[in-house]
Design a protein around this motif. Structure first.
Motif, PDB file in Angstrom:
ATOM      1  N   GLU B 148     -35.656  48.231  74.772  1.00 30.37           N
ATOM      2  CA  GLU B 148     -34.782  48.983  75.678  1.00 30.37           C
ATOM      3  C   GLU B 148     -33.498  49.396  74.956  1.00 30.37           C
ATOM      4  O   GLU B 148     -33.001  50.510  75.148  1.00 30.37           O
ATOM      5  N   VAL B 151     -34.292  52.362  72.902  1.00 32.61           N
ATOM      6  CA  VAL B 151     -34.361  53.572  73.725  1.00 32.61           C
ATOM      7  C   VAL B 151     -32.945  54.088  73.999  1.00 32.61           C
ATOM      8  O   VAL B 151     -32.660  55.284  73.866  1.00 32.61           O
ATOM      9  N   LEU B 152     -32.041  53.170  74.350  1.00 32.32           N
ATOM     10  CA  LEU B 152     -30.654  53.571  74.617  1.00 32.32           C
ATOM     11  C   LEU B 152     -30.021  54.208  73.384  1.00 32.32           C
ATOM     12  O   LEU B 152     -29.284  55.190  73.484  1.00 32.32           O
ATOM     13  N   MET B 155     -31.159  57.635  73.328  1.00 29.77           N
ATOM     14  CA  MET B 155     -30.687  58.405  74.485  1.00 29.77           C
ATOM     15  C   MET B 155     -29.246  58.873  74.318  1.00 29.77           C
ATOM     16  O   MET B 155     -28.903  59.988  74.686  1.00 29.77           O
ATOM     17  N   ILE B 161     -37.225  62.532  76.073  1.00 29.25           N
ATOM     18  CA  ILE B 161     -38.187  61.419  76.147  1.00 29.25           C
ATOM     19  C   ILE B 161     -39.251  61.580  75.061  1.00 29.25           C
ATOM     20  O   ILE B 161     -39.633  60.615  74.399  1.00 29.25           O
ATOM     21  N   THR B 175     -42.317  55.142  76.915  1.00 29.22           N
ATOM     22  CA  THR B 175     -40.873  55.428  76.839  1.00 29.22           C
ATOM     23  C   THR B 175     -40.296  55.624  78.238  1.00 29.22           C
ATOM     24  O   THR B 175     -39.223  55.112  78.564  1.00 29.22           O
ATOM     25  N   ARG B 176     -41.059  56.359  79.063  1.00 32.01           N
ATOM     26  CA  ARG B 176     -40.571  56.614  80.420  1.00 32.01           C
ATOM     27  C   ARG B 176     -40.465  55.299  81.202  1.00 32.01           C
ATOM     28  O   ARG B 176     -39.537  55.098  81.987  1.00 32.01           O
ATOM     29  N   HIS B 178     -39.822  52.328  79.876  1.00 30.73           N
ATOM     30  CA  HIS B 178     -38.605  51.657  79.394  1.00 30.73           C
ATOM     31  C   HIS B 178     -37.370  52.232  80.105  1.00 30.73           C
ATOM     32  O   HIS B 178     -36.484  51.492  80.541  1.00 30.73           O
ATOM     33  N   ILE B 179     -37.337  53.565  80.200  1.00 27.43           N
ATOM     34  CA  ILE B 179     -36.169  54.222  80.813  1.00 27.43           C
ATOM     35  C   ILE B 179     -36.065  53.833  82.294  1.00 27.43           C
ATOM     36  O   ILE B 179     -34.963  53.557  82.795  1.00 27.43           O
ATOM     37  N   ASN B 180     -37.209  53.785  82.972  1.00 29.62           N
ATOM     38  CA  ASN B 180     -37.187  53.390  84.390  1.00 29.62           C
ATOM     39  C   ASN B 180     -36.686  51.954  84.556  1.00 29.62           C
ATOM     40  O   ASN B 180     -35.908  51.664  85.467  1.00 29.62           O
ATOM     41  N   LYS B 183     -32.992  52.016  84.109  1.00 28.65           N
ATOM     42  CA  LYS B 183     -32.309  52.568  85.288  1.00 28.65           C
ATOM     43  C   LYS B 183     -32.286  51.540  86.424  1.00 28.65           C
ATOM     44  O   LYS B 183     -31.290  51.414  87.134  1.00 28.65           O
ATOM     45  N   ASN B 191     -31.319  59.921  84.026  1.00 29.53           N
ATOM     46  CA  ASN B 191     -31.320  59.593  82.599  1.00 29.53           C
ATOM     47  C   ASN B 191     -29.948  59.856  81.978  1.00 29.53           C
ATOM     48  O   ASN B 191     -29.480  59.107  81.125  1.00 29.53           O
TER      49      ASN B 191
END
Lengths: 330, 208
Positions: B148, B151-152, B155, B161, B175-176, B178-180, B183, B191
Motif C-alpha cells: 500500500e 501504491v501511495l 500515486m 492505476i 492495484t485498484r 490496494h487503492i480501495n 481509501k 483517488n
C-alpha cells in the motif's frame, strides 16, 4: 406449398423494404455515378448533409469532403454530427454484382455511443493529466512544508527553554537555587541566547552553487565563466551539476586548478561547454556514477550530453529552456 | 578528535547541532557546515572529515541519501549519520543501501544525538526500528502494508492505476484493490483526495 413459394420470391420491393429497416444508412451508385438504391436512413442523412435529395455520387462525395453551407451537419474529424445529436461515420467501397457490373456503395454507421464514450475518455484523460501536474506541485512543496515545520518545532523548543531559563534566573536571584546550580544556569542562558543571536544575525543561505565555488576555491580550484547562467531553476541546477562534476573530476583525475565554462543560449537551448587546464585524459573517458547520473538528469530534461577525451577533455551539455514551473497550469 | 561535517540547509538546525557539538569539545570538532548535499564530496576533498551529519532534503533539492552513497564510494572511512524529521518509510532502507552507519530522527535533544554520534564512532550502527507515526486521514501510517505504501508512492507522482500496476508488476485489478483498501483506511473519497492526503503527510517523498 403456396406459403413456401411466396417466401422464396425476392422482389425489388422486398430488397428495398429490408434495406429500409436497417439501422445503418446504405446507398449504391452505378458506374456513371447515378443513384440506383438508397434506404430511408441514407436519404435522411444525405438530405441533412447536402440540403437536398441525393441524385448522384458527386453530391455525397463533395459533401463528405467539405460540407455545403446548406448543410445542418457539423464535422469532427471523420465523424458527422447531426442536429439531433447522433454521430455518423461514412464509408465508400467499390463492389460488383453477380454479373460483374461495378457499383459504388456508401454506408453510414451510427457511432453516437462510441463518440460520446471517446469524448468522455478524452475529458477524463485531460482531467487526469491536470491532476498529475497538480500532484507534482504538491509533491514539490512537501520538502518546503517539512522545513517550515522543523523550524517551527525548533522555535517552540527555544521559546520554552528561554522561558524556563528566565524562571530559573528569577529563582536564583530570589535565593531558591544552590550556588552549585549556577554553572548549569549560565550554560543554559548561553545556549538559548546563542541560538537567538544566530537566528537574528544570519541570513538564510540557499545558493548551493556559491557554496560549491567557495569549497572549490578552498582547495585551489576556480571557475572562469563566460556567458550567463540559465534563469530557469531546473536548467540552472543541471548546469551547476555539470560544473560540480567537472570540478570534482578536474581535481581528482586531471590535477587541474581552473575550469573554463562557456554558456550560450541558442534557439531555446542552453549550451554549456566545460574544459579545464589539467592533464588531458590518458584514454577514452568511461562514464562512472557521477557522469552517468548527470547524463540521466540532462536526458530526462530533454537535453543531450557529449564527452570529448582527445586532444583535451571537454563536456558539452545542451538543455532545452524550460517554462517556469506551474506555467502549464495557467 | 572526530572532525564533523554538517550537511543541513536549515539555519536553526545548523545552530542547534553546532551548539550540541560545542558541548562535546573534548571529542568533536565541527570542521564545516554546508547546505547542499551535492557539495559533500567537494567539502570532504577540502577538509579532513571523520563523521558527517547528513540531512536528507537539502538545498536545491539535493538528496542527502544520494550524497551518502557517493561519499561511501569515494571516502569509505567516513562515517555517516542520516538525520531527518521526515517519516518517509523508504528513507531507512535507502540509508542502509547507501551504507550510512546510523540514522537518527531529528529531535531537539542534544544527549540523544551525541549518544548516537559516540556509538557510531565506536563502530555501532544505530537505526530506529520504525518510522515516526503520522496520520494520513483517518489512518495512522503504521496501518499501511508495504504494498500500500508503494501504491501511495506512485500515486503522489500523479501516476494512473494502469501505470502503477505496470511499475509494480501486478494486475490492474490488484492495484485498484490496494487503492480501495487505502481509501477505506484513510476515509478518502476519491483517488485524488487519497494522493493529496499522502503527499501532505510527508509519508512518501518520491523526489528524494
Amino acid at each position: 406449398m403456396k406459403w413456401f413459394g411466396r417466401r422464396s420470391r425476392l422482389t425489388k420491393n422486398s430488397v428495398k423494404e429490408a434495406l429500409d429497416n436497417l439501422p445503418s444508412g446504405v446507398c449504391f451508385f452505378d458506374r456513371n455515378g447515378l443513384l440506383t438504391l438508397c434506404n430511408f436512413t441514407m436519404h435522411r442523412l444525405s438530405f441533412e448533409l447536402t440540403g437536398r435529395d441525393l441524385q448522384n455520387i458527386f453530391e455525397i462525395r463533395d459533401a463528405l469532403q467539405a460540407l455545403p453551407e446548406s448543410s445542418t451537419v457539423t464535422r469532427d474529424g471523420d465523424k458527422f454530427i447531426l442536429k439531433d445529436g447522433t454521430v455518423w461515420r461514412f464509408k465508400e467501397e467499390s463492389i460488383a454484382d453477380e454479373y460483374g457490373h461495378p457499383y459504388t456503395q456508401f454506408t453510414a454507421s451510427n457511432v453516437t455511443d462510441l463518440y460520446r464514450a471517446a469524448q468522455a475518455l478524452e475529458q477524463k484523460n485531460k482531467e487526469l493529466a491536470e491532476m498529475a501536474v497538480h500532484m507534482e506541485h504538491i509533491t514539490d512543496n512537501v520538502a518546503a512544508i517539512m522545513r517550515e515545520e522543523e523550524i517551527l518545532a525548533m522555535k517552540m523548543k527555544i521559546h520554552n527553554e528561554l522561558g524556563a531559563t528566565v524562571l530559573n534566573v528569577r529563582k536564583y536571584y530570589m535565593g531558591g537555587c544552590e550556588p552549585s546550580q549556577k554553572d548549569d544556569l549560565i550554560q543554559n542562558l548561553r545556549k538559548t541566547i546563542g541560538l537567538l543571536v544566530g537566528e537574528i544575525g544570519r541570513e538564510d543561505e540557499t545558493d548551493g552553487y556559491k557554496e560549491l565555488l567557495e569549497l572549490a576555491a578552498a582547495i585551489g580550484v576556480t571557475a572562469e565563466l563566460s556567458g550567463a547562467m540559465p534563469e530557469d531553476k531546473a536548467s540552472y541546477l543541471l548546469v551547476v551539476s555539470a560544473i560540480r562534476e567537472c570540478m570534482t573530476n578536474c581535481v581528482r583525475h586531471a590535477e587541474g586548478s581552473k575550469l573554463f565554462v562557456s554558456l550560450k543560449e541558442v534557439e531555446n537551448m542552453h549550451t554549456v561547454v566545460i574544459a579545464n587546464n589539467g592533464r588531458p585524459p590518458e584514454g577514452e573517458i568511461i562514464e562512472g556514477g557521477g557522469l552517468s547520473a548527470l547524463r540521466a538528469g540532462i536526458e530526462k530534461a530533454g537535453g543531450e550530453m557529449r564527452l570529448q577525451s582527445r586532444p583535451v577533455f571537454s563536456l558539452t551539455v545542451k538543455i532545452p529552456k524550460l517554462p517556469p514551473k506551474g506555467a502549464e497550469l495557467l | 578528535m572526530t572532525n564533523v561535517l554538517l550537511v543541513d540547509d536549515e539555519r536553526m538546525i545548523q545552530e542547534l547541532f553546532s551548539y550540541y557539538i560545542s558541548t562535546a569539545k573534548d571529542r568533536y570538532r565541527l570542521v564545516n557546515t554546508i547546505i547542499d548535499a551535492a557539495n559533500t564530496e567537494m567539502a570532504c576533498m577540502g577538509s579532513k572529515v571523520d563523521l558527517i551529519l547528513m540531512d536528507v532534503c537539502t538545498a536545491n533539492y539535493a538528496s542527502g541519501l544520494d550524497a551518502a552513497a557517493n561519499i561511501k564510494k569515494k571516502f569509505p572511512h567516513i562515517k555517516i549519520i542520516i538525520v531527518t524529521s521526515s517519516p518517509e518509510h523508504r528513507f531507512l532502507e535507502k540509508a542502509r543501501a547507501a551504507g550510512a552507519e546510523s540514522f537518527w530522527y531529528k529531535e531537539v535533544d542534544s544527549v540523544e544525538l551525541l549518544d548516537v554520534m559516540d556509538r557510531t564512532m565506536t563502530g555501532e550502527s544505530i537505526y530506529p526500528d520504525t518510522t515516526p507515526k503520522v496520520q494520513v486521514g483517518l489512518a495512522a501510517s503504521v496501518e499501511f502494508t508495504p504494498k500500500e505504501l508503494e501504491v501511495l508512492f506512485h500515486m503522489v507522482q500523479g501516476k494512473s492505476i494502469g501505470e502503477i500496476a505496470e511499475r509494480m508488476g501486478v494486475d490492474y485489478s490488484t492495484t485498484r484493490t490496494h487503492i480501495n483498501h487505502l481509501k477505506d483506511k484513510t476515509g478518502a473519497k476519491t483517488n485524488s483526495e487519497l494522493a493529496v492526503l499522502a503527499a501532505k503527510s510527508k509519508l512518501v517523498m518520491p523526489e528524494y
